[in-house]
Scaffold this active site. Sequence first.
Site, PDB file in Angstrom:
ATOM      1  N   GLU A 194     -21.678  11.132   2.687  1.00  0.00           N
ATOM      2  CA  GLU A 194     -21.560  10.975   4.133  1.00  0.00           C
ATOM      3  C   GLU A 194     -22.109   9.601   4.512  1.00  0.00           C
ATOM      4  OE1 GLU A 194     -23.413  14.286   6.103  1.00  0.00           O
ATOM      5  OE2 GLU A 194     -21.995  15.734   5.254  1.00  0.00           O
ATOM      6  N   GLU A 219     -19.798   7.562  -8.835  1.00  0.00           N
ATOM      7  CA  GLU A 219     -20.290   8.804  -9.459  1.00  0.00           C
ATOM      8  C   GLU A 219     -21.782   8.723  -9.778  1.00  0.00           C
ATOM      9  OE1 GLU A 219     -18.367  11.059  -9.145  1.00  0.00           O
ATOM     10  OE2 GLU A 219     -16.310  10.379  -9.404  1.00  0.00           O
TER      11      GLU A 219
END
Length: 397
Positions: A131, A376
Amino acid sequence: MARLAQTAGLTDVQQEILSTVRDFVDKEIIPHAQQLEHEDVYPQDIVDGMKEMGLFGLMIPEEFDGLGESLLTYALVVEQIARGWMSVSGVINTHFIVAYMLRQHGTPEQKAHYLPKMATGEITGSFSMSEPDLGSDVAAIKTSAKADGDDYVVNGAKMWLTNGGSSNLSAVLVKTDEGAEKPYQNLTTILVDKERGFGKVAEGLSIPGKIDKMGYKGVDTTEMVFDGFRIPQSQVLGHAPGKGFAQMMDGVEVGRVNVAARACGIAIRAFELGIEYAQQRSTFGKPIAQHQAISFKLAEMATKVEAAHHMMVNAARLKDRGERNDVEAGMAKMLASEHCKEVTEESFRIHGGYGYSKEYEIERLMREAPFLLIGEGTSEIQKTIISRGLLKDYKLR
């Protein structure tokens, strides 16, 4: 035949797949990557070619019309595709993470509905944990899904969705009220069907547009904004509210192997370009490859390529055997991404001033390699994962 980054013990089928993909990369990706990347154009023709080869169904079981191949096969395919252009590997990366999560955690109905269409590329996937204010603190997710009858009403914003605009299915991690004390047990994965494109893609859901990036162009990276978005509770992955964090982490382990494979692919290409240029460019009456300073660079670059490749292969094989690979995937991702940056920079140095020109491929690789240091999970996050695993294994009794 190149001797670097070879993998022992592959089946005839795996070797045939890799040979086909390598030919595709050499003929259909490398010749077009520079222009498409500089113009920031989605590689539709290349994507269509991958669909025709069945690559979108590579890891999807045969019962759902996929090829049923292993994570190792997929990682080696990604390595080759990233060798051609990393953005193309990004097109299938998030797709396969979503397909893998469905395969491992979906209900029989969810698998039957999504996986056959994902195998053909009719449905393509993206996923989101992050986010705007989140960073690596997944427990601090604010995007909420509140129960309302048989639905959830979702509000909030997600960030950094690869394929956010070009996909029509997104696995999204949201916060639900499960009454759990631990924040991670109040996180749920929902399967969001949407239209492809930008702007309003479903009632209460919008994809504002592409984020302009330093590199990793062509593939779209986006935000996702929920404003009163309604979704049936049956769209919870596996009908398992509160299990989203574990489901996502399982998918991310696959993603970390993928990022390691992408880093290996870029490093291989950077080495290829460097050793080729070093034999073509002459100074002081001989090719620069014959100068010790350059020959030592080539030796170090090749060693780093080889080490990263073998760590990536080991992490993939562990996952394929059903063993835990969090430590090994973290190691592979960290080492491969760091070595990728170093090998690419050395190739750039070998090219000298020409490496700074957009006419040369190494300029693009110099902008792509840094992404893998953060994708990642950063190297610092990988070190945290690795050290925690080691302390468990080597705990004093």
